[in-house]
Write a protein that holds these residues in place. Sequence first.
Motif, short mmCIF file in Angstrom:
data_model
loop_
_atom_site.label_atom_id
_atom_site.label_comp_id
_atom_site.label_asym_id
_atom_site.label_seq_id
_atom_site.Cartn_x
_atom_site.Cartn_y
_atom_site.Cartn_z
N ILE A 40 11.28 -11.31 0.00
CA ILE A 40 10.27 -10.62 0.81
C ILE A 40 8.99 -11.44 0.85
CG2 ILE A 40 8.83 -8.56 0.99
CD1 ILE A 40 11.19 -6.95 0.06
N GLU A 41 8.61 -12.05 -0.26
CA GLU A 41 7.41 -12.88 -0.27
C GLU A 41 7.56 -14.05 0.71
OE1 GLU A 41 7.17 -13.80 -4.42
OE2 GLU A 41 6.04 -11.98 -4.88
N ARG A 42 8.75 -14.66 0.78
CA ARG A 42 8.98 -15.75 1.74
C ARG A 42 8.90 -15.23 3.17
NH1 ARG A 42 13.08 -17.57 -1.97
NH2 ARG A 42 14.62 -16.48 -0.73
N GLU A 43 9.48 -14.05 3.43
CA GLU A 43 9.41 -13.47 4.77
C GLU A 43 7.97 -13.14 5.16
OE1 GLU A 43 12.15 -12.94 7.00
OE2 GLU A 43 12.90 -14.38 5.53
N ARG A 44 7.20 -12.67 4.22
CA ARG A 44 5.78 -12.37 4.50
C ARG A 44 5.04 -13.66 4.84
NH1 ARG A 44 2.79 -8.95 0.03
NH2 ARG A 44 1.17 -9.04 1.60
N SER A 45 5.29 -14.71 4.08
CA SER A 45 4.61 -16.00 4.33
C SER A 45 4.97 -16.56 5.70
CB SER A 45 4.99 -17.02 3.25
OG SER A 45 4.50 -16.61 2.01
N ALA A 46 6.21 -16.32 6.11
CA ALA A 46 6.67 -16.83 7.41
C ALA A 46 6.26 -15.92 8.56
CB ALA A 46 8.19 -17.00 7.39
N GLY A 47 5.65 -14.77 8.25
CA GLY A 47 5.22 -13.84 9.30
C GLY A 47 6.34 -12.97 9.84
N ARG A 48 7.45 -12.89 9.11
CA ARG A 48 8.60 -12.10 9.58
C ARG A 48 8.72 -10.77 8.88
NH1 ARG A 48 11.27 -17.53 9.19
NH2 ARG A 48 11.80 -16.87 7.08
N PHE A 49 7.72 -10.39 8.13
CA PHE A 49 7.73 -9.10 7.43
C PHE A 49 6.47 -8.36 7.80
CE2 PHE A 49 7.53 -6.24 3.76
CZ PHE A 49 8.86 -5.83 3.69
N PRO A 50 6.53 -7.05 8.00
CA PRO A 50 5.34 -6.32 8.45
C PRO A 50 4.20 -6.39 7.43
CG PRO A 50 7.10 -4.79 7.86
CD PRO A 50 7.68 -6.16 7.80
N SER A 105 4.58 1.99 4.14
CA SER A 105 5.17 3.32 4.32
C SER A 105 6.66 3.16 4.56
CB SER A 105 4.51 4.06 5.49
OG SER A 105 4.88 3.44 6.71
N VAL A 106 7.40 4.20 4.26
CA VAL A 106 8.85 4.18 4.47
C VAL A 106 9.14 3.99 5.95
CG1 VAL A 106 10.95 5.56 4.26
CG2 VAL A 106 9.25 5.59 2.42
N GLU A 107 8.33 4.61 6.81
CA GLU A 107 8.52 4.50 8.26
C GLU A 107 8.36 3.05 8.72
OE1 GLU A 107 6.27 6.76 6.93
OE2 GLU A 107 7.66 8.44 7.03
N THR A 108 7.42 2.33 8.16
CA THR A 108 7.20 0.93 8.53
C THR A 108 8.43 0.09 8.18
OG1 THR A 108 4.82 1.11 8.24
CG2 THR A 108 5.76 -1.11 8.12
N ILE A 109 8.98 0.31 6.99
CA ILE A 109 10.16 -0.45 6.56
C ILE A 109 11.37 -0.08 7.41
CG2 ILE A 109 11.69 -0.96 4.62
CD1 ILE A 109 8.78 -2.07 4.43
N ARG A 110 11.54 1.22 7.71
CA ARG A 110 12.66 1.62 8.57
C ARG A 110 12.56 0.99 9.95
NH1 ARG A 110 12.57 7.65 6.73
NH2 ARG A 110 14.05 7.54 5.02
N ALA A 111 11.36 1.01 10.53
CA ALA A 111 11.17 0.41 11.85
C ALA A 111 11.46 -1.08 11.82
CB ALA A 111 9.75 0.66 12.33
N TRP A 112 11.07 -1.75 10.76
CA TRP A 112 11.33 -3.19 10.62
C TRP A 112 12.82 -3.46 10.54
CZ3 TRP A 112 13.10 -5.95 6.16
CH2 TRP A 112 13.02 -7.33 6.29
N ILE A 113 13.54 -2.65 9.77
CA ILE A 113 14.99 -2.82 9.64
C ILE A 113 15.67 -2.53 10.97
CG2 ILE A 113 17.08 -1.87 8.57
CD1 ILE A 113 15.35 -1.48 6.02
N GLU A 114 15.29 -1.43 11.64
CA GLU A 114 15.90 -1.08 12.92
C GLU A 114 15.61 -2.11 13.99
OE1 GLU A 114 14.49 2.87 13.65
OE2 GLU A 114 15.76 3.73 12.08
N GLY A 115 14.49 -2.81 13.87
CA GLY A 115 14.15 -3.87 14.81
C GLY A 115 14.83 -5.19 14.50
N GLY A 116 15.75 -5.18 13.58
CA GLY A 116 16.49 -6.39 13.25
C GLY A 116 15.84 -7.21 12.16
N GLY A 117 14.84 -6.68 11.53
CA GLY A 117 14.19 -7.41 10.44
C GLY A 117 13.38 -8.60 10.92
N ALA A 118 12.89 -8.50 12.14
CA ALA A 118 12.11 -9.63 12.66
C ALA A 118 10.70 -9.19 12.98
CB ALA A 118 12.76 -10.16 13.92
#
Length: 85
Positions: free
Chosen positions: A49-59, A72-85
């Motif tokens: 997750i730290e690598r994804e954050r650094s690359a700008g691919r994590f909310p 928030s749980v909603e933020t993580i769910r939306a990120w997963i439903e959006g394909g994790g991008a």
Amino acid sequence: MMKRPELPEALTMPEADTRFEAPTRPPVDRLALRLDEVAEAIGVSRRTIERERSAGRFPKPDRKIGKVSLWSVETIRAWIEGGGA
């Protein structure tokens, strides 16, 4: 060797009552998750997750308390439903 004096009954600790049980409460859903909790919830390492954050691919975190980032749980769910991008 000197024998210890007996304590008066009023000063001794009562035996633990094993019949007492703390009331059970339904589990409370967390409103926000720390980075390690997010990692555990989605089944990846904290470092991933730290690598994804650094690359700008994590909310971005929804809140920061001191140095602790919270999502928030909603933020993580939306990120997963959006394909994790």
